[in-house]
Scaffold this motif. Structure first.
Motif, mmCIF file in Angstrom:
data_model
loop_
_atom_site.group_PDB
_atom_site.id
_atom_site.type_symbol
_atom_site.label_atom_id
_atom_site.label_comp_id
_atom_site.label_asym_id
_atom_site.label_seq_id
_atom_site.Cartn_x
_atom_site.Cartn_y
_atom_site.Cartn_z
ATOM 1 N N GLU A 46 0.809 -1.221 0.000
ATOM 2 C CA GLU A 46 0.000 0.000 0.000
ATOM 3 C C GLU A 46 0.844 1.273 0.000
ATOM 4 O O GLU A 46 0.311 2.385 -0.120
ATOM 5 N N GLU A 47 2.152 1.143 0.112
ATOM 6 C CA GLU A 47 2.998 2.321 0.226
ATOM 7 C C GLU A 47 3.244 2.995 -1.121
ATOM 8 O O GLU A 47 3.370 2.337 -2.149
ATOM 9 N N LYS A 48 3.337 4.284 -1.077
ATOM 10 C CA LYS A 48 3.748 5.068 -2.236
ATOM 11 C C LYS A 48 5.232 4.829 -2.477
ATOM 12 O O LYS A 48 6.046 4.867 -1.542
ATOM 13 N N THR A 99 3.385 15.668 1.181
ATOM 14 C CA THR A 99 1.979 15.355 0.889
ATOM 15 C C THR A 99 1.617 13.899 1.125
ATOM 16 O O THR A 99 0.434 13.559 1.185
ATOM 17 N N GLU A 100 2.617 13.008 1.236
ATOM 18 C CA GLU A 100 2.340 11.576 1.408
ATOM 19 C C GLU A 100 2.694 11.144 2.826
ATOM 20 O O GLU A 100 3.790 11.432 3.314
ATOM 21 N N PRO A 101 1.767 10.436 3.490
ATOM 22 C CA PRO A 101 2.060 9.995 4.862
ATOM 23 C C PRO A 101 3.120 8.901 4.947
ATOM 24 O O PRO A 101 3.854 8.812 5.923
ATOM 25 N N SER A 102 3.170 8.042 3.918
ATOM 26 C CA SER A 102 4.162 6.959 3.919
ATOM 27 C C SER A 102 4.752 6.837 2.521
ATOM 28 O O SER A 102 4.017 6.661 1.539
ATOM 29 N N VAL A 103 6.067 6.922 2.420
ATOM 30 C CA VAL A 103 6.740 6.926 1.123
ATOM 31 C C VAL A 103 7.998 6.062 1.188
ATOM 32 O O VAL A 103 8.754 6.126 2.160
ATOM 33 N N ASP A 110 7.051 6.700 -9.708
ATOM 34 C CA ASP A 110 7.304 8.086 -10.095
ATOM 35 C C ASP A 110 8.765 8.433 -9.844
ATOM 36 O O ASP A 110 9.338 8.059 -8.808
ATOM 37 N N VAL A 112 6.786 15.715 -2.568
ATOM 38 C CA VAL A 112 6.158 14.401 -2.375
ATOM 39 C C VAL A 112 6.135 14.046 -0.893
ATOM 40 O O VAL A 112 5.117 13.580 -0.358
ATOM 41 N N ARG A 115 12.611 4.989 3.832
ATOM 42 C CA ARG A 115 11.189 5.139 4.134
ATOM 43 C C ARG A 115 11.000 6.441 4.901
ATOM 44 O O ARG A 115 11.782 6.765 5.800
ATOM 45 N N LYS A 116 9.957 7.154 4.520
ATOM 46 C CA LYS A 116 9.629 8.353 5.285
ATOM 47 C C LYS A 116 9.071 7.932 6.639
ATOM 48 O O LYS A 116 8.146 7.125 6.728
#
Length: 532
Positions: A445-447, A481-485, A467, A478, A522-523
């Motif tokens: 599910e991670e970006k 705006t993304e909680p998990s990357v 991307d 990025v 990982r963020k």
């Protein structure tokens, strides 16, 4: 014991080749850059049901024409998306190429030349690698071989209309496989052969106008469709960058001196390449009297010569010459195997190979030992002891005058090595690649994004686009705006990535036999405020 007929031989040989080339193809990841991009491009086209515009990671891919993508799409439809499906077309092309050259040698020489030709190709580890890869080269090799074989059938006054139909159809398929290089190689080799035979005027009897018209009917529509669909972007990228620029200057660091191209052939066709100098000299001396030798020599000269002048030099470029070089080697060996003084002609080559065979296991051991990623697997170099053992067996048979068994010992040692390597050692080595080692760190599910450069195999095995951002500002946008990357990049970009405190390193793995090192981040969420 009754000798096998040509049809029986073709059937048994074809079954063996298919099984042989299939070894390991399902166990090996589509990890190399070209394989990963080709397989993923075909998957994206298959999912869109788009037979015109090739894309990789959602972006236009201009590297090659579509034939191998189409075959992979058909294979995906039949067997599902997998490593084996992506490579099946290459396996079939390898089988078809060797069967074609086997039939050619049987018809224009004899059964022994046919079998030796097949052994030369099957014993080559480079041939084994080439026809196991999801790349366009196997398709080009097959259709070039088919075109040349059908032309020679026409030249020998056999089924002239059918052979011409096959010739121009193969030419069209070659253009769809890898572009105009097919046209250049086919006609340059034919022209040189006709010059050798003093029959250049025969080129005008090839029904050039209707034949080339049929070739264009087959190949041109897709080129027109993709030109229109991409507003000329594919045409510009393919013809200017991947043809003209690639020929004019080295691309991606793949250059080298002029003689490296024939050196590739000598390495690629081991162990039987030790007889190439004698085989070429014999073919040159008999080019007037034996047209089939002149034909094979013409193809070898054109293919090797053309890519010697190319600015970009790759190991796989010369493989289209291999089938006919194999015939020249086989014809030479056939001419001396029954001679009482054969040992005088073969001994220097066998001694040379004996020395080389003794060094090969050492070279493979050092190659593994010096690579930090796979140094712990250096012990697998033991399987390459089959080379000196095969050389010793060949020498023993040679000294006892058993020249046919000498050839079998040479071929057998390489075939056994290929089975051990592709079935046992290579899958274990392949598991050490950075994609296999790090992809489990990514949650479905991670970006996932990439910073500047990344291994393209991630796209295929994640089954989704990645991307790519190329500036710290774009990366910051990025991350905000993304909680998990997940960020995939290379260690060479660490100075830029280290400024992002929210990125936590997950994994770091060096590429197999390459210098880049893949790194994953990982963020992480910001720390909670401390309670008073």
């Amino acid at each position: 014991m009754k000798s096998l007929t040509r049809s029986e031989s073709l059937l048994l040989l074809g079954l063996f080749i298919f099984l042989f080339f299939s070894l390991g193809t399902s166990q090996l990841m589509l990890y190399s850059l070209d394989e990963a991009k080709n397989a993923e491009c075909a998957r994206e086209m298959y999912e869109r049901q788009d037979w015109v515009v090739p894309t990789f990671n959602g972006q236009l891919r201009t590297d090659k024409p579509p034939l191998h993508y189409w075959v992979m799409m058909g294979s995906y439809a039949l067997f599902g998306v997998s490593e084996f499906s992506a490579r099946l077309g290459s396996i079939l092309c390898g089988m078809g190429t060797i069967l074609l050259i086997f039939a050619f040698a049987w018809r224009h020489f004899n059964a022994r030349v046919a079998w030796i030709s097949a052994l030369v190709l099957l014993a080559s580890l480079h041939v084994g690698v080439q026809f196991r890869m999801a790349v366009p080269d196997p398709y080009l090799i097959f259709f070039l071989t088919l075109a040349w074989v059908s032309f020679y059938g026409w030249y020998q006054q056999r089924k002239k209309i059918l052979n011409l139909a096959i010739f121009y159809t193969s030419l069209g398929m070659g253009i769809l496989a890898k572009g105009p290089v097919a046209l250049v190689l086919i006609f340059a080799a034919i022209g040189l052969f006709l010059l050798f035979q003093g029959a250049f005027r025969k080129v005008f009897r090839l029904w050039l106008v209707p034949g080339l018209a049929w070739t264009l009917v087959l190949a041109l529509p897709w080129y027109l469709y993709v030109h229109e669909a991409t507003s000329g972007a594919w045409t510009e990228g393919f013809f200017l960058k991947h043809n003209l620029e690639r020929f004019k200057a080295p691309m991606e660091g793949h250059g080298g001196f002029f003689l490296i191209t024939p050196l590739y052939v000598l390495i690629g066709l081991l162990p039987f390449s030790i007889f190439i100098p004698q085989a070429f000299v014999r073919a040159w001396k008999q080019r007037k009297e034996v047209p089939s030798l002149a034909f094979g020599l013409s193809i070898a000269i054109v293919v090797i010569g053309f890519f010697s002048f190319s600015g970009t030099k790759l190991f796989n470029y010369t493989v289209p010459s291999y089938p006919f070089v194999a015939v020249l080697i086989a014809a030479f060996l056939d001419s001396v195997l029954d001679q009482e003084m054969a040992w005088k002609k073969l001994r220097p080559s066998l001694i040379t190979y004996g020395v080389l065979a003794a060094l090969l296991p050492v070279a493979f051991y050092l190659g593994l030992r010096l690579d930090p990623v796979v140094s712990h697997l250096a012990g697998w170099a033991i399987i390459f002891l089959t080379f000196p053992l095969g050389a010793a067996a060949a020498w023993y048979r040679f000294r006892h005058g058993e020249f046919s068994r000498t050839m079998l010992a040479l071929a057998g040692s390489f075939v056994v090595t290929a089975v051990l390597f592709f079935q046992l050692a290579y899958p274990i080595i392949d598991r050490e690649n950075p994609v296999n080692q790090t992809i489990s760190s990514i949650n479905p599910e991670e970006k996932v994004i990439a910073y500047k450069q990344f291994n393209p195999a991630y796209v295929f095995y994640l089954n989704r686009s990645v991307d790519v951002v190329n500036t710290p500002e774009a990366l910051q946008e990025v991350l905000s705006t993304e909680p998990s990357v997940i960020v995939i990049s290379r260690t060479e970009f660490l100075p830029e990535l280290s400024t992002f405190s929210e990125l936590q390193e997950l994994a770091r793995k060096r590429d197999l036999f390459e210098t880049p090192t893949t790194i994953l981040f990982r963020k992480t969420p910001p720390p909670l405020p401390r309670s008073l």
